[in-house]
Scaffold this motif. Structure first.
Motif: not given
Length: 440
Positions: A284-291
Motif C-alpha cells: 500500500p505505501a509504495q502504491r500511494l507513493e507512486d500515485r
C-alpha cells in the motif's frame, strides 16, 4: 584504518573499486554498495526527482521574474488573496494555502518514503541507518550553530530563524545529482537519498516542536481521532480512496486548527500507511507513493515555490541590502559551510572512531561533494523562514534571498566538484573497457 579509497588516489582505482568493495564485508563500509534491485530503485528515484527539481526551478525563476516586474503588484495581490471557511482557522491566503495545504502532500509522500525506509529500506538495520542518521544530525546542528553564532555576534533579534539553514531540499539536490551523476558510484547516490529522507523527518519535527502555535485541545483530539480512523481504513480497505481522502482532509484541517503546522499532518498520514498489505494490495505505501509523488513534484512543490520565492529585491541595491543583513549572511554560511562541514565532519568522525571505512570505490572529495548538495535548502528552508519571521516581514524577505543564494552557491560548487569526479570515473571506466577489449 584506511580512510582513502586507494593508495595512489588514481581515478582508475576509484572506478574499479566497486568490484573490490564487493569482495569486502559490506558491514565495514561507510557506504554499503546497494544490491541490484535497490540500485534500480535509486535510479528510478533520481529520474523522478530530477523532473520535479526542474519544475521547482522553473517556478522559482517565474516567481522572481514576476515579483520584480512591472506586474509585481499583481503578484502580491494573488499571493495575499484570502479565501476559505473561518472554521479551524482555514480562511487563508493563497500563499498560506500553498505552504500549509499543498505542501502537506509533499510531506505525505515523505512520510510514505520514511515508513518504507524504516521498515524495509536503508534505515531498517541499525548498521545501515547509523551513518545517514548521524550525518543528518550533524547537517542540522552545525548549520544552526553557524547561524546562531553570526546572529549573536551582530546583536540582531533574529535567533528564531536558527533552523532555516538546517533543511535539505531532496528534489533540488537529487535533480542536480541526477544531471551529473552518470558514473558516480551508486553507494554515494544511495547515501544522499537516505540522508535527505532522514533530513525530512528532522525538519518536520523541528516545525512541529518549534514553529507551531498554541495547542488547541479540542482540535488536537479531533485530529487524533481522524488519524486513527484513517489508519484503520487504510489497513482494512487500502484502495477505498473515497473513504481515505475525506479522512485525510479532516485530519489535515484538525491539525491546522489545533495550532500545529498543517504539513505535520501529511507526515503523520504517510507514517500510518502499512508497507506490507494483503493479497489485494501487497504494498500500500509504495502504491500511494507512486500515485501521489507526481502530484507533489508536479503541482504541490512548484506552486509553493511560485508563491514563496517571489522576493522583490528592487535591483542591485535591494539585493545588496538583503545580502548584508546578518539573517541572510547566517543562512548562506549555514547552507554552504555549516551543512557541508556538518555532514562531512560527521561521516569522517564515524570513519575515524569506528571500524567502518570509506568504500574503496570512493574518495573523500566525493563525500564532500554530496555533503555540499545537501546545502540546497530551498523548499523547507523557505517554509521555515516564513514560520520564523512571518510572511512579508523584512527578515523573512531577506531570509528568502539568503536561502536562494545559499542554495544556488551550494549547488554550483557541488556540481563543479562532482562533475570533475564524474568525468574521472567515466574516463577510468573507458580505460578499463579498452583494456578488456585488447585482452580479448
Amino acid at each position: 584504518m584506511a580512510v582513502n579509497g586507494g593508495r595512489d588516489g588514481s581515478p582508475r582505482e576509484a572506478a574499479t573499486g566497486s568490484s573490490v568493495a564487493a569482495s569486502q564485508p559490506s558491514t565495514n563500509l561507510l557506504f554499503p554498495i546497494p544490491p541490484p534491485p535497490e540500485d534500480t530503485r535509486v535510479a528510478a528515484l533520481l529520474r523522478r526527482e530530477t523532473v520535479g527539481g526542474v519544475l521547482v526551478l522553473a517556478a522559482t525563476v517565474l516567481a522572481l521574474a514576476w515579483a520584480n516586474s512591472p506586474w509585481q503588484d499583481a503578484y502580491a495581490t494573488v499571493r495575499d488573496f484570502t479565501f476559505g471557511p473561518h472554521v479551524a482557522h482555514l480562511h487563508l491566503s493563497v500563499g498560506e494555502w500553498a505552504a500549509g495545504g499543498l505542501l502537506a502532500i509533499f510531506f505525505f509522500v515523505a512520510g510514505l518514503e520514511l515508513k518504507q525506509e524504516f521498515v524495509t529500506g536503508e534505515l531498517s538495520r541499525f548498521r545501515k541507518a547509523i551513518l545517514p542518521v548521524a550525518a543528518a544530525l550533524g547537517g542540522m546542528i552545525v548549520p544552526a550553530l553557524v547561524y546562531v553564532a553570526i546572529i549573536a555576534s551582530t546583536g540582531v533579534d533574529a535567533l528564531r530563524g536558527w533552523a532555516i539553514p538546517s533543511a535539505t531540499d531532496i528534489a533540488f539536490a537529487v535533480a542536480v545529482l541526477g544531471l551529473i551523476s552518470t558514473h558516480l558510484p551508486p553507494s554515494l547516490r544511495t547515501f544522499l537519498l537516505t540522508l535527505a529522507v532522514v533530513d525530512d523527518l528532522i525538519a518536520i519535527t523541528i516545525i512541529a516542536v518549534f514553529y507551531s502555535g498554541t495547542l488547541t485541545p479540542a482540535y488536537f483530539g479531533g485530529a487524533l481521532l481522524a488519524l486513527l480512523a484513517f489508519a484503520f481504513v487504510v489497513r482494512r480497505w487500502p484502495r477505498r480512496w473515497w473513504l481515505l481522502l475525506p479522512l485525510a482532509v479532516v485530519t489535515w484541517a484538525m491539525v491546522h486548527g489545533a495550532g500545529v503546522h498543517a504539513t505535520v499532518a501529511g507526515l503523520l498520514l504517510g507514517a500510518v500507511v502499512p508497507v506490507r498489505g494483503g493479497d489485494r494490495d501487497p504494498y500500500p505505501a509504495q502504491r500511494l507513493e507512486d500515485r501521489w509523488r507526481p502530484v507533489a513534484a508536479g503541482l504541490a512543490v512548484p506552486v509553493f515555490a511560485l508563491f514563496a520565492a517571489g522576493v522583490s529585491v528592487s535591483g542591485l541595491r535591494g539585493l545588496t541590502e538583503a545580502l548584508t543583513d546578518p539573517v541572510a549572511i547566517g543562512i548562506v554560511a549555514g547552507l554552504v559551510l555549516g551543512k557541508s562541514f556538518g555532514i562531512f565532519g560527521t561521516t569522517f568522525a564515524v570513519a575515524r572512531w569506528t571500524r567502518a571505512r570509506l568504500d574503496p570505490g570512493l574518495r573523500w572529495i566525493d563525500v564532500y561533494g554530496a555533503a555540499l548538495l545537501a546545502g540546497i535548502g530551498f523548499t523547507v528552508s523557505l517554509l521555515i523562514s516564513e514560520l520564523a519571521f512571518g510572511p512579508g516581514s523584512p527578515h523573512a524577505e531577506h531570509a528568502k534571498v539568503g536561502v536562494l543564494c545559499g542554495s544556488l552557491t551550494a549547488a554550483v560548487v557541488a556540481a563543479v566538484i562532482l562533475r570533475i569526479r564524474n568525468r574521472a570515473y567515466r574516463l577510468a571506466e573507458h580505460e578499463e573497457e579498452t583494456e578488456q577489449e585488447e585482452e580479448t
